[in-house]
Design a protein around this motif. Structure first.
Motif, PDB file in Angstrom:
ATOM      1  N   ALA A 128       3.399 -27.744 -50.034  1.00  0.00           N
ATOM      2  CA  ALA A 128       2.060 -27.734 -49.074  1.00  0.00           C
ATOM      3  C   ALA A 128       2.507 -28.392 -47.665  1.00  0.00           C
ATOM      4  O   ALA A 128       1.636 -28.690 -47.164  1.00  0.00           O
ATOM      5  CB  ALA A 128       0.873 -27.960 -49.417  1.00  0.00           C
ATOM      6  N   TRP A 129       3.837 -28.684 -47.533  1.00  0.00           N
ATOM      7  CA  TRP A 129       4.386 -29.391 -46.514  1.00  0.00           C
ATOM      8  C   TRP A 129       3.785 -30.892 -46.502  1.00  0.00           C
ATOM      9  O   TRP A 129       4.104 -31.802 -45.542  1.00  0.00           O
ATOM     10  CB  TRP A 129       3.980 -28.822 -44.763  1.00  0.00           C
ATOM     11  N   ARG A 157      11.231 -35.138 -44.786  1.00  0.00           N
ATOM     12  CA  ARG A 157      10.071 -35.670 -44.473  1.00  0.00           C
ATOM     13  C   ARG A 157       8.842 -34.918 -44.490  1.00  0.00           C
ATOM     14  O   ARG A 157       8.828 -33.677 -44.305  1.00  0.00           O
ATOM     15  CB  ARG A 157      10.067 -36.380 -42.986  1.00  0.00           C
ATOM     16  N   ASN A 158       7.719 -35.292 -45.253  1.00  0.00           N
ATOM     17  CA  ASN A 158       6.463 -34.588 -45.328  1.00  0.00           C
ATOM     18  C   ASN A 158       5.414 -35.003 -44.325  1.00  0.00           C
ATOM     19  O   ASN A 158       5.745 -36.031 -43.616  1.00  0.00           O
ATOM     20  CB  ASN A 158       5.861 -34.903 -46.649  1.00  0.00           C
ATOM     21  N   PHE A 159       4.503 -34.323 -43.885  1.00  0.00           N
ATOM     22  CA  PHE A 159       3.329 -34.833 -43.239  1.00  0.00           C
ATOM     23  C   PHE A 159       2.592 -35.929 -43.943  1.00  0.00           C
ATOM     24  O   PHE A 159       2.336 -35.574 -45.074  1.00  0.00           O
ATOM     25  CB  PHE A 159       2.529 -33.422 -42.926  1.00  0.00           C
ATOM     26  N   LEU A 259      -2.782 -27.110 -38.473  1.00  0.00           N
ATOM     27  CA  LEU A 259      -2.415 -27.012 -37.161  1.00  0.00           C
ATOM     28  C   LEU A 259      -1.439 -28.441 -36.961  1.00  0.00           C
ATOM     29  O   LEU A 259      -0.717 -28.296 -35.974  1.00  0.00           O
ATOM     30  CB  LEU A 259      -3.369 -26.800 -36.207  1.00  0.00           C
ATOM     31  N   SER A 260      -2.229 -29.647 -37.535  1.00  0.00           N
ATOM     32  CA  SER A 260      -1.368 -30.598 -37.152  1.00  0.00           C
ATOM     33  C   SER A 260       0.062 -30.643 -37.486  1.00  0.00           C
ATOM     34  O   SER A 260       1.073 -31.146 -37.221  1.00  0.00           O
ATOM     35  CB  SER A 260      -2.024 -31.717 -37.707  1.00  0.00           C
ATOM     36  N   ILE A 261       0.187 -30.094 -38.889  1.00  0.00           N
ATOM     37  CA  ILE A 261       1.598 -30.120 -39.527  1.00  0.00           C
ATOM     38  C   ILE A 261       2.289 -28.967 -38.697  1.00  0.00           C
ATOM     39  O   ILE A 261       3.689 -29.439 -38.539  1.00  0.00           O
ATOM     40  CB  ILE A 261       1.424 -29.690 -41.020  1.00  0.00           C
ATOM     41  N   MET A 262       1.998 -27.985 -38.083  1.00  0.00           N
ATOM     42  CA  MET A 262       2.798 -26.876 -37.556  1.00  0.00           C
ATOM     43  C   MET A 262       2.827 -27.401 -36.066  1.00  0.00           C
ATOM     44  O   MET A 262       3.250 -26.269 -35.246  1.00  0.00           O
ATOM     45  CB  MET A 262       2.162 -25.721 -37.897  1.00  0.00           C
ATOM     46  N   GLY A 264       0.559 -27.573 -33.694  1.00  0.00           N
ATOM     47  CA  GLY A 264      -0.563 -27.183 -32.846  1.00  0.00           C
ATOM     48  C   GLY A 264      -0.662 -25.339 -32.808  1.00  0.00           C
ATOM     49  O   GLY A 264       0.655 -24.959 -33.383  1.00  0.00           O
ATOM     50  N   GLU A 265      -1.657 -24.923 -32.678  1.00  0.00           N
ATOM     51  CA  GLU A 265      -1.638 -23.567 -32.573  1.00  0.00           C
ATOM     52  C   GLU A 265      -0.657 -22.763 -31.795  1.00  0.00           C
ATOM     53  O   GLU A 265      -0.347 -21.741 -32.230  1.00  0.00           O
ATOM     54  CB  GLU A 265      -3.190 -22.940 -32.189  1.00  0.00           C
ATOM     55  N   GLN A 266      -0.444 -23.247 -30.703  1.00  0.00           N
ATOM     56  CA  GLN A 266       0.760 -22.826 -29.963  1.00  0.00           C
ATOM     57  C   GLN A 266       2.359 -22.419 -30.534  1.00  0.00           C
ATOM     58  O   GLN A 266       3.231 -22.000 -30.113  1.00  0.00           O
ATOM     59  CB  GLN A 266       0.965 -23.423 -28.399  1.00  0.00           C
ATOM     60  N   SER A 267       2.381 -23.477 -31.738  1.00  0.00           N
ATOM     61  CA  SER A 267       3.607 -23.451 -32.193  1.00  0.00           C
ATOM     62  C   SER A 267       3.746 -22.281 -33.402  1.00  0.00           C
ATOM     63  O   SER A 267       4.721 -22.256 -34.224  1.00  0.00           O
ATOM     64  CB  SER A 267       3.857 -24.854 -32.793  1.00  0.00           C
ATOM     65  N   LEU A 268       2.549 -21.839 -33.713  1.00  0.00           N
ATOM     66  CA  LEU A 268       2.781 -20.953 -35.117  1.00  0.00           C
ATOM     67  C   LEU A 268       3.658 -20.047 -34.870  1.00  0.00           C
ATOM     68  O   LEU A 268       4.171 -19.577 -35.695  1.00  0.00           O
ATOM     69  CB  LEU A 268       1.213 -20.351 -35.280  1.00  0.00           C
ATOM     70  N   LYS A 269       3.797 -19.356 -33.721  1.00  0.00           N
ATOM     71  CA  LYS A 269       4.407 -18.018 -33.661  1.00  0.00           C
ATOM     72  C   LYS A 269       6.206 -18.624 -33.728  1.00  0.00           C
ATOM     73  O   LYS A 269       7.049 -17.986 -34.586  1.00  0.00           O
ATOM     74  CB  LYS A 269       4.211 -17.278 -32.428  1.00  0.00           C
ATOM     75  N   LYS A 270       6.061 -19.835 -33.219  1.00  0.00           N
ATOM     76  CA  LYS A 270       7.686 -20.344 -33.088  1.00  0.00           C
ATOM     77  C   LYS A 270       8.212 -20.595 -34.369  1.00  0.00           C
ATOM     78  O   LYS A 270       9.447 -20.612 -34.788  1.00  0.00           O
ATOM     79  CB  LYS A 270       7.498 -21.628 -32.377  1.00  0.00           C
ATOM     80  N   PHE A 271       7.234 -21.063 -35.605  1.00  0.00           N
ATOM     81  CA  PHE A 271       7.664 -21.333 -36.820  1.00  0.00           C
ATOM     82  C   PHE A 271       7.369 -20.230 -37.727  1.00  0.00           C
ATOM     83  O   PHE A 271       6.945 -20.435 -39.119  1.00  0.00           O
ATOM     84  CB  PHE A 271       7.135 -22.709 -37.039  1.00  0.00           C
ATOM     85  N   SER A 272       7.088 -18.851 -37.250  1.00  0.00           N
ATOM     86  CA  SER A 272       6.927 -17.901 -38.173  1.00  0.00           C
ATOM     87  C   SER A 272       7.950 -16.786 -38.080  1.00  0.00           C
ATOM     88  O   SER A 272       8.223 -16.151 -37.275  1.00  0.00           O
ATOM     89  CB  SER A 272       5.640 -17.094 -37.586  1.00  0.00           C
ATOM     90  N   PRO A 273       8.966 -17.009 -39.221  1.00  0.00           N
ATOM     91  CA  PRO A 273      10.236 -16.256 -39.253  1.00  0.00           C
ATOM     92  C   PRO A 273       9.961 -14.806 -39.138  1.00  0.00           C
ATOM     93  O   PRO A 273      10.594 -13.909 -38.379  1.00  0.00           O
ATOM     94  CB  PRO A 273      10.758 -16.558 -40.505  1.00  0.00           C
ATOM     95  N   GLU A 274       8.894 -14.400 -39.525  1.00  0.00           N
ATOM     96  CA  GLU A 274       8.405 -12.889 -39.576  1.00  0.00           C
ATOM     97  C   GLU A 274       8.270 -12.352 -37.933  1.00  0.00           C
ATOM     98  O   GLU A 274       8.704 -11.320 -37.736  1.00  0.00           O
ATOM     99  CB  GLU A 274       7.306 -12.525 -40.564  1.00  0.00           C
TER     100      GLU A 274
END
Length: 391
Positions: A128-129, A157-159, A259-262, A264-274
């Protein structure tokens, strides 16, 4: 002259008796093992309390913790056997340093015979990161090592120690270390495979895509090549974060934490391989990707199997070599824990081994005649664990 001679004879007899005492280097080695057990136990405990701190202690999490406690107790006979081998086997090289950041360590599981170079599986664990840890891959490591495959379990490193960028960077660095140094441990740098489970599948797929994107550009700072990865195995992974935010929130990994792990919301697409592989700007990176094999259980409630199906479809549409293998009714932990603890024949394990050994006729022959894997937990306990699993 007689007295000194008698004295020397006594010294020789005493010296001879001392030869039966444990050697100092063995005592030091045992002491180091005990210290390592204590350090690892402390780390695992700290990870658990960190998870509780971020998730809070409401009704939902009290019930999940109770279920987790019962689940762990039911599987404890197997866990104890694996833990003993992990800490005391001389075929495990624990905490090999691959970088200068905290948690930049990896474990190596070595086959008994490394007289000739062996294939290598780099494994990125889930958690779970937040509670990912390299020792979670020990069961897989021991099983594959029995079939002549070196396994490198990467820690990262984990969150809150790090966010998703740090996890991906750590994984890239760990893969680089394995590729560039595994020959000194008996591994074949020309037969490297990459695998991730759950959050580890997400992180490792991000790392693979990041590397491919770098290589299709100017290639500056590249210390390993995607071409060196023969195949990628994604087990029970999530590859589109936009589709999973609400699902994770409803299961207790709350939106604010996720969202803190990722970052912010603006980074969700950046870290979505699909989503990333559909970007026209990186279309030249797609042909560099290795064969992508995704495994998922249809009974997985932690990350639904549709996540792997959509990623496989997106990969094929983008021109990558991808395939999806679904296991009917299997949960998030069945494929990774309960089934291996059951011993005997295991479809996921056999599939991975057959791919890794596909060009090695001698290894395939040994696989065909290998004895069934030993059962570590009674069937009744495994069935109970399946029914109460909080995952």
């Amino acid at each position: 002259m007689t007295a000194p001679n008698n004295h020397r004879e006594k010294l020789r007899r005493v010296s001879g008796k001392n030869n039966h005492r444990p050697r100092p280097d063995r005592q030091r080695s045992f002491t180091r093992d005990i210290e390592h057990v204590a350090a690892e136990t402390y780390l695992i405990t700290r990870l658990a309390f960190t998870l509780l701190q971020y998730l809070g202690v409401g009704y939902r999490w009290i019930t999940k913790l109770l279920a987790l406690g019962c689940y762990a107790m039911l599987l404890m006979p197997g866990f104890l056997q694996v833990a003993y081998c992990y800490f005391f086997s001389n075929k495990v090289k624990r905490s090999v340093v691959y970088g200068d950041q905290p948690r930049n360590r990896l474990d190596l599981y070595l086959p008994a015979d490394v007289s000739k170079p062996k294939p290598v599986l780099v494994f990125v664990t889930g958690g779970a990161w937040i509670i990912g840890y390299k020792a979670w891959g020990s069961l897989l490591g021991f099983q594959l090592a029995e079939r002549g495959i070196i396994v490198a379990c990467i820690d990262y490193r984990n969150f809150p120690q790090g966010t998703i960028s740090d996890m991906v960077n750590d994984t890239c660095q760990g893969i680089s270390f394995v590729i560039n140094n595994i020959a000194s441990y008996g591994g074949d740098p020309n037969r490297i495979y990459l695998m991730g489970q759950s959050a580890g599948a997400h992180i490792s797929s991000c790392a693979l895509l990041k590397q491919a994107t770098m290589e299709s550009g100017n290639g500056d700072g590249v210390s390993w090549s995607v071409f060196q990865i023969k195949a990628y195995f994604g087990l029970s992974g999530g590859y589109n974060l936009l589709n999973l935010v609400d699902h994770f929130h409803n299961r207790g990994l709350y939106r604010s934490i996720f969202l803190s792990i990722m970052e912010g919301e603006q980074s969700l697409k950046k870290f979505s391989p699909e989503i990333k592989i559909q970007d026209p700007c990186i279309k030249h990176s797609i042909p560099l990707l290795p064969r992508m094999i995704l495994f998922h259980g249809t009974g997985d409630y932690s990350i639904p199997s549709i996540a792997s199906k959509r990623f496989a479809d997106a990969l094929k549409k983008a021109g990558a070599r991808a395939e999806l293998i679904l296991y009917d009714g299997k949960t998030h932990t069945d494929l990774f824990l309960q089934d291996p603890l059951r011993g005997g024949k295991e479809d996921l394990f056999d599939h991975i081994v057959s791919i890794v050994h596909s060009n090695d006729s001698d290894a395939l022959l040994k696989d065909a005649t290998a004895p069934p894997r030993r059962r570590l937990v009674p069937e009744i306990l495994l069935k109970l664990a399946h029914n109460i699993s909080p995952f």
